[in-house]
Design a protein around this motif. Structure first.
Motif, PDB file in Angstrom:
ATOM      1  N   LEU A  55       4.727  57.408  42.953  1.00 17.44           N
ATOM      2  CA  LEU A  55       5.589  56.831  43.979  1.00 17.44           C
ATOM      3  C   LEU A  55       5.695  55.330  43.802  1.00 17.44           C
ATOM      4  O   LEU A  55       4.688  54.622  43.724  1.00 17.44           O
ATOM      5  N   LEU A  56       6.933  54.852  43.732  1.00 17.56           N
ATOM      6  CA  LEU A  56       7.220  53.426  43.652  1.00 17.56           C
ATOM      7  C   LEU A  56       7.854  52.978  44.958  1.00 17.56           C
ATOM      8  O   LEU A  56       8.651  53.721  45.553  1.00 17.56           O
ATOM      9  N   VAL A  57       7.523  51.766  45.382  1.00 18.75           N
ATOM     10  CA  VAL A  57       8.134  51.196  46.581  1.00 18.75           C
ATOM     11  C   VAL A  57       8.531  49.755  46.307  1.00 18.75           C
ATOM     12  O   VAL A  57       7.995  49.104  45.399  1.00 18.75           O
ATOM     13  N   ALA A  58       9.465  49.269  47.105  1.00 16.34           N
ATOM     14  CA  ALA A  58       9.833  47.856  47.109  1.00 16.34           C
ATOM     15  C   ALA A  58       9.765  47.396  48.557  1.00 16.34           C
ATOM     16  O   ALA A  58      10.116  48.153  49.473  1.00 16.34           O
ATOM     17  N   GLU A  59       9.296  46.173  48.753  1.00 16.53           N
ATOM     18  CA  GLU A  59       9.074  45.668  50.107  1.00 16.53           C
ATOM     19  C   GLU A  59       9.736  44.308  50.307  1.00 16.53           C
ATOM     20  O   GLU A  59       9.870  43.531  49.367  1.00 16.53           O
ATOM     21  N   ASP A  60      10.125  44.075  51.558  1.00 13.44           N
ATOM     22  CA  ASP A  60      10.556  42.744  51.964  1.00 13.44           C
ATOM     23  C   ASP A  60       9.590  42.285  53.052  1.00 13.44           C
ATOM     24  O   ASP A  60       8.544  42.916  53.263  1.00 13.44           O
ATOM     25  N   ALA A  61       9.916  41.225  53.758  1.00 12.57           N
ATOM     26  CA  ALA A  61       9.019  40.678  54.779  1.00 12.57           C
ATOM     27  C   ALA A  61       8.750  41.670  55.913  1.00 12.57           C
ATOM     28  O   ALA A  61       7.725  41.581  56.586  1.00 12.57           O
ATOM     29  N   GLN A  62       9.664  42.637  56.112  1.00 17.02           N
ATOM     30  CA  GLN A  62       9.501  43.611  57.193  1.00 17.02           C
ATOM     31  C   GLN A  62       8.795  44.897  56.752  1.00 17.02           C
ATOM     32  O   GLN A  62       8.508  45.744  57.568  1.00 17.02           O
ATOM     33  N   GLY A  63       8.561  45.048  55.452  1.00 17.47           N
ATOM     34  CA  GLY A  63       7.886  46.246  54.962  1.00 17.47           C
ATOM     35  C   GLY A  63       8.685  46.931  53.868  1.00 17.47           C
ATOM     36  O   GLY A  63       9.528  46.325  53.211  1.00 17.47           O
ATOM     37  N   ILE A  64       8.422  48.223  53.684  1.00 13.84           N
ATOM     38  CA  ILE A  64       9.064  48.998  52.628  1.00 13.84           C
ATOM     39  C   ILE A  64      10.554  49.145  52.914  1.00 13.84           C
ATOM     40  O   ILE A  64      10.937  49.542  54.009  1.00 13.84           O
ATOM     41  N   VAL A  65      11.372  48.821  51.908  1.00 18.46           N
ATOM     42  CA  VAL A  65      12.824  48.947  52.044  1.00 18.46           C
ATOM     43  C   VAL A  65      13.443  49.833  50.974  1.00 18.46           C
ATOM     44  O   VAL A  65      14.630  50.138  51.033  1.00 18.46           O
ATOM     45  N   GLY A  66      12.641  50.235  50.000  1.00 16.65           N
ATOM     46  CA  GLY A  66      13.163  51.088  48.949  1.00 16.65           C
ATOM     47  C   GLY A  66      12.055  51.895  48.307  1.00 16.65           C
ATOM     48  O   GLY A  66      10.893  51.483  48.318  1.00 16.65           O
TER      49      GLY A  66
END
Length: 172
Positions: free
Chosen positions: A63-74
Motif C-alpha cells: 500500500l502506497l499513500v500520499a499526504e498533505d498537511a491534512q493527512g492522506i490524500v491519495g
C-alpha cells in the motif's frame, strides 16, 4: 506530496484507516467507479480498508499513500499475491486521489511509485482496469500504459447506470 509505502510490520493505525476511508468516500461521492455505490456508508469504507490492512500485514498487498498537511490524500495498492504460474505479475488497484488534491500530478506520482515498488518486488508486468471514459483512463494512457480492450457494461457508476471497463497492462 511524495508517495510512500506504509510499513507492513507496523500495520495501519486507526487514524490511517479513517483517512483512507475519507479518500474513498470522497472519490465515490465524486462519481468514481471503484467498486462502491452511492451513498457509501463510512463504516463500509473503514471495513474495506481494514481488509486491505490485513493483506498488507501478510505481504499479499503493498500500500502506497500520499499526504498533505491534512493527512492522506491519495493511495494505490499492488496485489502482489498471485497464482503460482504468475509470480512475475501484480494487479494495480484502487488508485484514489481526493478531489482537494487533484490536478497537481499526484495520480502520476502514485503510478510511478507503484511501478517502482513493483520492480523492487521482482514484478515485470502490471495490470489494471478502470472505467471507460474516466479521467483515470486518460491518465493511464498518458503514462504509457497499453490498453487491451473494453468490456461494455462491466460495472456500474456509483450513482447507477452501466459503465464499460478498459483493461490496461504495463511491462516493466
Amino acid at each position: 506530496m511524495k508517495p510512500r509505502r506504509l510499513d507492513a510490520q507496523e500495520g495501519l493505525t486507526e487514524a490511517q484507516i479513517e483517512q483512507l476511508a475519507q479518500v474513498l468516500l470522497d472519490c465515490v461521492a465524486g462519481g468514481a467507479s471503484v467498486g462502491f455505490m452511492q451513498p457509501l456508508a463510512p463504516e463500509k469504507a473503514r471495513a474495506f480498508w481494514r481488509r486491505i490492512a490485513a493483506d498488507v500485514s501478510t505481504g499479499a498487498r503493498a500500500l502506497l499513500v500520499a499526504e498533505d498537511a491534512q493527512g492522506i490524500v491519495g493511495t494505490v495498492h499492488l496485489v502482489l499475491d498471485q497464482p503460482d504460474n504468475q509470480p512475475h505479475r501484480a494487479d494495480l488497484s484502487k488508485m484514489l486521489v481526493h478531489r482537494r488534491a487533484r490536478r497537481q500530478g499526484l495520480g502520476a506520482a502514485l503510478m510511478g511509485a507503484a511501478e517502482d515498488l513493483a520492480r523492487q518486488c521482482g514484478k515485470t508486468l502490471l495490470v489494471l482496469d478502470t472505467a471507460t471514459g474516466s479521467e483515470a483512463e486518460r491518465l493511464y494512457a498518458r503514462l504509457g500504459w497499453t490498453p487491451v480492450g473494453v468490456i461494455p457494461g462491466y460495472a456500474l457508476w456509483p450513482e447507477g447506470g452501466a459503465c464499460g471497463t478498459t483493461l490496461f497492462y504495463r511491462a516493466l
